[in-house]
Motif scaffolding. Structure first.
Motif, PDB file in Angstrom:
ATOM      1  N   ASP A  38       0.830  -1.212   0.000  1.00  0.00           N
ATOM      2  CA  ASP A  38       0.000   0.000   0.000  1.00  0.00           C
ATOM      3  C   ASP A  38       0.869   1.269   0.000  1.00  0.00           C
ATOM      4  OD1 ASP A  38      -2.434  -1.335  -0.034  1.00  0.00           O
ATOM      5  OD2 ASP A  38      -2.654  -1.341   2.146  1.00  0.00           O
ATOM      6  N   ALA A  39       1.964   1.224   0.733  1.00  0.00           N
ATOM      7  CA  ALA A  39       2.799   2.425   0.884  1.00  0.00           C
ATOM      8  C   ALA A  39       3.600   2.741  -0.367  1.00  0.00           C
ATOM      9  CB  ALA A  39       3.749   2.243   2.078  1.00  0.00           C
ATOM     10  N   THR A  40       3.767   1.762  -1.264  1.00  0.00           N
ATOM     11  CA  THR A  40       4.675   1.963  -2.400  1.00  0.00           C
ATOM     12  C   THR A  40       4.016   1.724  -3.766  1.00  0.00           C
ATOM     13  OG1 THR A  40       5.437  -0.344  -2.277  1.00  0.00           O
ATOM     14  CG2 THR A  40       6.702   1.292  -1.034  1.00  0.00           C
ATOM     15  N   ALA A  41       2.725   1.423  -3.770  1.00  0.00           N
ATOM     16  CA  ALA A  41       2.085   0.982  -5.028  1.00  0.00           C
ATOM     17  C   ALA A  41       2.089   2.056  -6.112  1.00  0.00           C
ATOM     18  CB  ALA A  41       0.659   0.511  -4.758  1.00  0.00           C
ATOM     19  N   ASP A  42       2.137   3.325  -5.736  1.00  0.00           N
ATOM     20  CA  ASP A  42       2.167   4.368  -6.767  1.00  0.00           C
ATOM     21  C   ASP A  42       3.599   4.748  -7.155  1.00  0.00           C
ATOM     22  OD1 ASP A  42       2.608   5.485  -4.236  1.00  0.00           O
ATOM     23  OD2 ASP A  42       1.944   7.465  -4.905  1.00  0.00           O
ATOM     24  N   LEU A  43       4.563   4.014  -6.601  1.00  0.00           N
ATOM     25  CA  LEU A  43       5.976   4.320  -6.869  1.00  0.00           C
ATOM     26  C   LEU A  43       6.700   3.171  -7.553  1.00  0.00           C
ATOM     27  CD1 LEU A  43       6.866   5.755  -3.331  1.00  0.00           C
ATOM     28  CD2 LEU A  43       6.270   7.071  -5.391  1.00  0.00           C
ATOM     29  N   ALA A  44       6.011   2.053  -7.729  1.00  0.00           N
ATOM     30  CA  ALA A  44       6.687   0.821  -8.172  1.00  0.00           C
ATOM     31  C   ALA A  44       6.211   0.416  -9.562  1.00  0.00           C
ATOM     32  CB  ALA A  44       6.418  -0.309  -7.186  1.00  0.00           C
ATOM     33  N   CYS A  45       7.099  -0.229 -10.305  1.00  0.00           N
ATOM     34  CA  CYS A  45       6.690  -0.835 -11.580  1.00  0.00           C
ATOM     35  C   CYS A  45       6.446  -2.329 -11.425  1.00  0.00           C
ATOM     36  CB  CYS A  45       7.732  -0.582 -12.665  1.00  0.00           C
ATOM     37  SG  CYS A  45       9.250  -1.524 -12.444  1.00  0.00           S
ATOM     38  N   ALA A  46       6.783  -2.880 -10.249  1.00  0.00           N
ATOM     39  CA  ALA A  46       6.547  -4.305  -9.976  1.00  0.00           C
ATOM     40  C   ALA A  46       6.724  -4.576  -8.486  1.00  0.00           C
ATOM     41  CB  ALA A  46       7.521  -5.177 -10.778  1.00  0.00           C
ATOM     42  N   PHE A  47       6.082  -5.640  -8.031  1.00  0.00           N
ATOM     43  CA  PHE A  47       6.345  -6.195  -6.702  1.00  0.00           C
ATOM     44  C   PHE A  47       6.958  -7.571  -6.884  1.00  0.00           C
ATOM     45  CE2 PHE A  47       2.662  -3.381  -5.654  1.00  0.00           C
ATOM     46  CZ  PHE A  47       3.341  -2.541  -4.784  1.00  0.00           C
ATOM     47  N   LYS A  48       7.903  -7.893  -6.011  1.00  0.00           N
ATOM     48  CA  LYS A  48       8.611  -9.166  -6.174  1.00  0.00           C
ATOM     49  C   LYS A  48       8.767  -9.882  -4.836  1.00  0.00           C
ATOM     50  CE  LYS A  48      13.139  -9.375  -6.748  1.00  0.00           C
ATOM     51  NZ  LYS A  48      13.494 -10.249  -5.609  1.00  0.00           N
ATOM     52  N   PRO A  49       7.799 -10.726  -4.471  1.00  0.00           N
ATOM     53  CA  PRO A  49       8.024 -11.550  -3.272  1.00  0.00           C
ATOM     54  C   PRO A  49       9.094 -12.607  -3.528  1.00  0.00           C
ATOM     55  CG  PRO A  49       5.855 -12.004  -4.240  1.00  0.00           C
ATOM     56  CD  PRO A  49       6.454 -10.900  -5.035  1.00  0.00           C
ATOM     57  N   GLN A  50       9.987 -12.756  -2.569  1.00  0.00           N
ATOM     58  CA  GLN A  50      11.037 -13.783  -2.608  1.00  0.00           C
ATOM     59  C   GLN A  50      10.516 -14.975  -1.814  1.00  0.00           C
ATOM     60  OE1 GLN A  50      13.262 -16.263  -2.833  1.00  0.00           O
ATOM     61  NE2 GLN A  50      14.575 -14.659  -3.704  1.00  0.00           N
ATOM     62  N   ILE A  51      10.226 -16.063  -2.507  1.00  0.00           N
ATOM     63  CA  ILE A  51       9.498 -17.166  -1.867  1.00  0.00           C
ATOM     64  C   ILE A  51      10.302 -17.847  -0.768  1.00  0.00           C
ATOM     65  CG2 ILE A  51      10.165 -19.008  -3.468  1.00  0.00           C
ATOM     66  CD1 ILE A  51       7.184 -19.918  -3.386  1.00  0.00           C
ATOM     67  N   ALA A  52      11.627 -17.756  -0.803  1.00  0.00           N
ATOM     68  CA  ALA A  52      12.444 -18.423   0.221  1.00  0.00           C
ATOM     69  C   ALA A  52      12.075 -17.961   1.626  1.00  0.00           C
ATOM     70  CB  ALA A  52      13.928 -18.148  -0.028  1.00  0.00           C
ATOM     71  N   TYR A  53      11.800 -16.676   1.770  1.00  0.00           N
ATOM     72  CA  TYR A  53      11.474 -16.148   3.102  1.00  0.00           C
ATOM     73  C   TYR A  53      10.163 -16.717   3.618  1.00  0.00           C
ATOM     74  CZ  TYR A  53      15.440 -13.025   2.851  1.00  0.00           C
ATOM     75  OH  TYR A  53      16.719 -12.539   2.802  1.00  0.00           O
TER      76      TYR A  53
END
Lengths: 269, 269
Positions: free
Chosen positions: A46-61
């Motif tokens: 929510d805090a970064t959605a207007d600033l990002a071109c993508a979200f990338k969850p790292q599944i290892a965590y």
């Protein structure tokens, strides 16, 4: 690819926000909460959605904590609330065809990812099964940001380092349907430039700015496409665990660092 | 390694039983059961535990179905009931150090695996974190059994194919504490022999007999160590989905094929 192009334009951003929830570094209120990872990651989204071109969850965590269910919920949240922002599952899978198909199901059907990272070591038939999801992307490891990356990627094949062969293989063969991108670390700007020269306008996922120390100016100048885009420059820990300034909470601090990073990138496009 | 040596001897077997639960191929009674994967896999384990030197769940099949909890329970069952049989998590992970540590936690702490498969593409610091679990093993992809494996693994580096460099790198550097093994496919016996010549007595995980068509005699003669062991020859689908003969159920059929495979291997040791 259309979604990524639209996100670059809509948010005027090449910043990819990585979601690497390390329990020990989460704000205290989330460490005791059984749904704390979800609460934390959705607040960052929510805090970064207007600033990002993508979200990338790292599944290892998530896998280390047995938190796949929270990852499913985070992905569903991002897809529903920010359907215009590409969602990349960073899982670096690679296996024989029958198994790769299971991994494709995991990434695309279960988590609803728009794209997934994969390793090239097992070759074409370890990547082809992903292509059956024709509206999704496959991001192949090429030149990674870690020091040990050189162990294999810098071996000389016909006078060129292996990572350049991978770039060429993907650009000339695996990308027949335009579904491919490459991972190239920000920690090696010269090599980023080499890859850009090989792959034309292919998107590059570029980890290694932020906590890993890659230089933003050199990264942008080396990796941008002719259109001044072509990159998803990832920052995870520097944003997620930004130290709050007076009056800020963790999400506001994350937003501040994301904004600074996006703008620093844009200065050099 | 001690556990593997003991299992080779106790069961007089080099056979690794792979657990790849494909829902569409499970016996009908398990397809409707929410715990069907657990029921199926533990029945296979019980039916083959005196014939196997290792069990190898392939995590992709569980991840595609969101069945991590059943995988945890299967691993716990195998560890408790057959503590002398090594448990290999086949996940082919590979990532930067901080992330690799999360994957090590997943494999060793969450699933209690004795060993885990990893990709070498990202180099030494993507493998080192696993070594912190000093009583566990790391099985590095070297020459894989699939056709596309040649795309990278056969590229010539200083006049030798890349997979031989990986074998040498692991044998001479990464294996300092004796925790390493390699994946080398049964579909290429000559290359298996090349790897054996490079790595001495290092254990090899050898997929590709059974459904993938590798020849058992050639595999054993090419890959055995001086002691006549040194291999975990994996069969998954041929055992799991053996066609029952008159009077057999799926588990008896699996046992029959496992017994035949173990004995066929032993003929050539």
């Amino acid at each position: 690819m259309n979604k990524l192009n639209a996100a670059w334009a809509a948010n005027n951003s090449l910043l990819c926000v990585g979601l690497d929830p390390d329990m020990a570094r989460l704000p205290a209120q989330f460490q005791q909460d059984p749904n704390g990872i979800y609460q934390f990651c959705t607040a960052i989204i929510d805090a970064t959605a207007d600033l990002a071109c993508a979200f990338k969850p790292q599944i290892a965590y998530f896998a280390a904590l047995g938190a796949e269910r929270q990852l499913e919920d985070i992905c569903a949240y991002a897809r529903e609330k920010y359907p215009h922002i590409p969602l990349i599952l960073d899982s670096k899978r690679g296996d024989i065809g029958a198994t790769a198909k299971q991994y494709a199901r995991e990434a695309y059907d279960r988590y609803g990812a728009d794209a997934v990272t994969v390793s090239p070591y097992m070759g074409s038939d370890s990547v082809e099964p992903y292509m059956e999801w024709t509206d999704r992307g496959v991001i192949v490891l090429c030149r990674t940001s870690n020091p040990g990356g050189s162990d294999l990627q810098f071996l000389q094949v016909d006078g060129k380092p292996l990572y350049q062969h991978v770039a060429r293989l993907v650009a000339e063969k695996w990308n027949a349907n335009g579904q491919c991108a490459l991972v190239v670390g920000a920690t090696y700007p010269e090599e980023l430039a080499q890859v850009r020269a090989i792959v034309g306008d292919m998107p590059l996922l570029v980890p290694g700015v932020g906590a890993q120390g890659g230089d933003i100016e050199a990264t942008v100048k080396s990796g941008r496409s002719k259109a001044g885009t072509g990159m998803m420059i990832n920052s995870s820990r520097a944003i997620l665990y930004a130290t709050p300034q007076a009056g800020e909470d963790f999400a506001a601090a994350a937003r501040r660092v994301a904004l600074e990073t996006r703008d620093a990138i844009n200065q050099h496009r």
